[in-house]
Design an enzyme around this catalytic site. Structure first.
Site, PDB file in Angstrom:
ATOM      1  N   PRO A 172       0.791  -1.228   0.000  1.00  0.00           N
ATOM      2  CA  PRO A 172       0.000   0.000   0.000  1.00  0.00           C
ATOM      3  C   PRO A 172       0.825   1.282   0.000  1.00  0.00           C
ATOM      4  CG  PRO A 172      -0.119  -1.108   2.126  1.00  0.00           C
ATOM      5  CD  PRO A 172       0.518  -2.063   1.167  1.00  0.00           C
ATOM      6  N   ASN A 173       0.330   2.228  -0.799  1.00  0.00           N
ATOM      7  CA  ASN A 173       0.855   3.596  -0.909  1.00  0.00           C
ATOM      8  C   ASN A 173       2.158   3.710  -1.696  1.00  0.00           C
ATOM      9  OD1 ASN A 173      -1.242   4.909   0.637  1.00  0.00           O
ATOM     10  ND2 ASN A 173      -0.410   3.827   2.401  1.00  0.00           N
ATOM     11  N   ARG A 193       5.006  12.052  -3.829  1.00  0.00           N
ATOM     12  CA  ARG A 193       4.822  12.655  -2.497  1.00  0.00           C
ATOM     13  C   ARG A 193       5.992  12.241  -1.601  1.00  0.00           C
ATOM     14  NH1 ARG A 193      -0.625  13.975  -1.578  1.00  0.00           N
ATOM     15  NH2 ARG A 193       0.239  15.053   0.206  1.00  0.00           N
ATOM     16  N   TYR A 228      11.076   9.064   1.119  1.00  0.00           N
ATOM     17  CA  TYR A 228      11.119   7.849   0.287  1.00  0.00           C
ATOM     18  C   TYR A 228      11.827   8.019  -1.052  1.00  0.00           C
ATOM     19  CZ  TYR A 228       7.744   6.087   3.678  1.00  0.00           C
ATOM     20  OH  TYR A 228       7.128   5.673   4.838  1.00  0.00           O
ATOM     21  N   ASN A 265       8.211  -5.516  -0.816  1.00  0.00           N
ATOM     22  CA  ASN A 265       8.084  -4.375   0.079  1.00  0.00           C
ATOM     23  C   ASN A 265       6.598  -4.303   0.408  1.00  0.00           C
ATOM     24  OD1 ASN A 265       7.913  -2.037   1.497  1.00  0.00           O
ATOM     25  ND2 ASN A 265       9.018  -0.760   0.017  1.00  0.00           N
ATOM     26  N   ALA A 279       3.140  -0.790   4.868  1.00  0.00           N
ATOM     27  CA  ALA A 279       2.631  -0.853   6.243  1.00  0.00           C
ATOM     28  C   ALA A 279       2.134  -2.254   6.627  1.00  0.00           C
ATOM     29  CB  ALA A 279       1.511   0.170   6.419  1.00  0.00           C
ATOM     30  N   HIS A 287       4.001  -4.614   9.054  1.00  0.00           N
ATOM     31  CA  HIS A 287       3.909  -4.533  10.514  1.00  0.00           C
ATOM     32  C   HIS A 287       2.572  -5.022  11.065  1.00  0.00           C
ATOM     33  CE1 HIS A 287       7.268  -2.010   9.464  1.00  0.00           C
ATOM     34  NE2 HIS A 287       6.480  -1.133   8.873  1.00  0.00           N
ATOM     35  N   ASP A 316       1.172 -15.621   6.219  1.00  0.00           N
ATOM     36  CA  ASP A 316       0.633 -16.965   5.952  1.00  0.00           C
ATOM     37  C   ASP A 316       0.689 -17.296   4.462  1.00  0.00           C
ATOM     38  OD1 ASP A 316       0.149 -17.312   8.639  1.00  0.00           O
ATOM     39  OD2 ASP A 316      -2.014 -16.954   8.512  1.00  0.00           O
ATOM     40  N   GLU A 358      12.606  -9.553   2.085  1.00  0.00           N
ATOM     41  CA  GLU A 358      11.818  -8.386   2.513  1.00  0.00           C
ATOM     42  C   GLU A 358      12.674  -7.140   2.298  1.00  0.00           C
ATOM     43  OE1 GLU A 358      10.649  -8.566   6.644  1.00  0.00           O
ATOM     44  OE2 GLU A 358      10.438  -6.383   6.736  1.00  0.00           O
ATOM     45  N   HIS A 405      12.807  -2.624   2.287  1.00  0.00           N
ATOM     46  CA  HIS A 405      12.217  -1.321   2.606  1.00  0.00           C
ATOM     47  C   HIS A 405      13.113  -0.200   2.117  1.00  0.00           C
ATOM     48  CE1 HIS A 405       9.222  -3.265   5.046  1.00  0.00           C
ATOM     49  NE2 HIS A 405      10.189  -4.006   5.558  1.00  0.00           N
ATOM     50  N   LEU A 406      12.479   0.872   1.687  1.00  0.00           N
ATOM     51  CA  LEU A 406      13.221   2.064   1.285  1.00  0.00           C
ATOM     52  C   LEU A 406      13.880   2.703   2.502  1.00  0.00           C
ATOM     53  CD1 LEU A 406      10.188   3.122  -0.743  1.00  0.00           C
ATOM     54  CD2 LEU A 406      12.414   3.162  -1.832  1.00  0.00           C
ATOM     55  N   SER A 407      13.092   2.865   3.550  1.00  0.00           N
ATOM     56  CA  SER A 407      13.585   3.512   4.767  1.00  0.00           C
ATOM     57  C   SER A 407      14.130   2.462   5.743  1.00  0.00           C
ATOM     58  CB  SER A 407      12.453   4.297   5.436  1.00  0.00           C
ATOM     59  OG  SER A 407      11.397   3.420   5.804  1.00  0.00           O
ATOM     60  N   ARG A 453      12.917   4.201  12.815  1.00  0.00           N
ATOM     61  CA  ARG A 453      11.691   4.993  12.808  1.00  0.00           C
ATOM     62  C   ARG A 453      10.828   4.649  14.033  1.00  0.00           C
ATOM     63  NH1 ARG A 453       9.130   4.870   6.973  1.00  0.00           N
ATOM     64  NH2 ARG A 453       7.958   6.577   7.937  1.00  0.00           N
ATOM     65  N   ARG A 474       7.104   0.315  13.723  1.00  0.00           N
ATOM     66  CA  ARG A 474       7.699  -0.181  12.478  1.00  0.00           C
ATOM     67  C   ARG A 474       8.847  -1.156  12.743  1.00  0.00           C
ATOM     68  NH1 ARG A 474       5.386   3.313   8.535  1.00  0.00           N
ATOM     69  NH2 ARG A 474       5.039   5.371   9.416  1.00  0.00           N
TER      70      ARG A 474
HETATM   71  O1  CA2 Z   1      10.416   2.076   3.949  1.00  0.00           O
HETATM   72  C1  CA2 Z   1       9.595   1.376   3.341  1.00  0.00           C
HETATM   73  O2  CA2 Z   1       9.793   0.909   2.226  1.00  0.00           O
HETATM   74  C2  CA2 Z   1       8.226   1.099   3.992  1.00  0.00           C
HETATM   75  O3  CA2 Z   1       7.824  -0.209   3.602  1.00  0.00           O
HETATM   76  C3  CA2 Z   1       7.291   2.151   3.441  1.00  0.00           C
HETATM   77  C4  CA2 Z   1       5.896   2.080   4.062  1.00  0.00           C
HETATM   78  C5  CA2 Z   1       5.982   2.088   5.591  1.00  0.00           C
HETATM   79  O4  CA2 Z   1       4.693   1.906   6.140  1.00  0.00           O
HETATM   80  C6  CA2 Z   1       6.903   1.004   6.098  1.00  0.00           C
HETATM   81  O5  CA2 Z   1       6.982   1.105   7.503  1.00  0.00           O
HETATM   82  C7  CA2 Z   1       8.289   1.154   5.507  1.00  0.00           C
HETATM   83  C8  CA2 Z   1       5.065   3.281   3.622  1.00  0.00           C
HETATM   84  C9  CA2 Z   1       4.942   3.432   2.132  1.00  0.00           C
HETATM   85  C10 CA2 Z   1       4.348   4.763   1.847  1.00  0.00           C
HETATM   86  O6  CA2 Z   1       4.793   5.187   0.579  1.00  0.00           O
HETATM   87  C11 CA2 Z   1       4.637   6.500   0.272  1.00  0.00           C
HETATM   88  C12 CA2 Z   1       5.356   6.958  -0.817  1.00  0.00           C
HETATM   89  C13 CA2 Z   1       5.267   8.291  -1.166  1.00  0.00           C
HETATM   90  C14 CA2 Z   1       4.449   9.149  -0.453  1.00  0.00           C
HETATM   91  C15 CA2 Z   1       3.730   8.678   0.623  1.00  0.00           C
HETATM   92  C16 CA2 Z   1       3.807   7.363   0.979  1.00  0.00           C
END
Ligand code: CA2
Length: 144
Positions: free
Chosen positions: A9-10, A17, A22, A73, A76, A79, A86, A97, A99-101, A106, A110
């Site tokens: 998601p997202n 954004r 990110y 990836n 959210a 978590h 499963d 697995e 993640h960007l961040s 954080r 997370r």
């Molecule tokens: O760091 C990552 O890749 C995460 O998977 C990103 C998730 C976050 O919930 C994880 O804890 C770590 C959030 C993705 C949101 O992506 C956006 C990208 C641009 C603008 C807003 C949100």
């Protein structure tokens, strides 16, 4: 060899954004770059993104018998989702697995991942490069 890249998601908002958190690359360009890298290594890479937990579960099920390894990836859902855990364990396909961040630097919520203890490895904190590093690690694992 065939790999599947899954984004949760997202992540479709990448590059549009929150570039400070990110990065400025769009998901489309991350996918295109990784497909090029994969192609040079003789790997076919399918990409899938959804904001819906059930759609992610369905795509993982669909991978059974057609995909050798998964890069994920889960955003959210990393978590929160026992369902994704499963599904990944159910199809028994090795996965990394990513993640960007750096999720461990954080918020506390997370720090826990429902996926990491059964992953081949976890890559976190390198921005778009996390995708490349995760691919390298997974490929090395699959070739050994
Ligand atoms: O760091 C990552 O890749 C995460 O998977 C990103 C998730 C976050 O919930 C994880 O804890 C770590 C959030 C993705 C949101 O992506 C956006 C990208 C641009 C603008 C807003 C949100």
């Amino acid at each position: 060899m065939r790999f599947l890249l899954i984004n949760g998601p997202n992540l479709n908002l990448l590059g549009h954004r929150e570039p400070g958190l990110y990065g400025s690359k769009t998901l489309k360009s991350i996918e295109a770059d990784l497909q090029e890298t994969a192609h040079l290594d003789g790997v076919e890479l399918d990409c899938f993104q959804s904001n819906f937990e059930g759609a992610l579960v369905d795509r993982i099920h669909q991978a059974m018998g057609e995909v050798d390894a998964i890069l994920i990836n889960a955003g959210a859902y990393t978590h929160t989702s026992v369902a994704l855990r499963d599904a990944l364990l159910g199809v028994d396909i090795p996965y990394v697995e990513l993640h960007l961040s750096n999720t461990n630097s954080r918020e506390e919520f997370r720090h826990h991942s429902f996926l990491s203890d059964r992953a081949v490895g976890v890559v976190s904190g390198f921005g778009a490069m996390s995708y490349e590093l995760a691919f390298r690690g997974l490929l090395a694992h699959m070739r050994k």
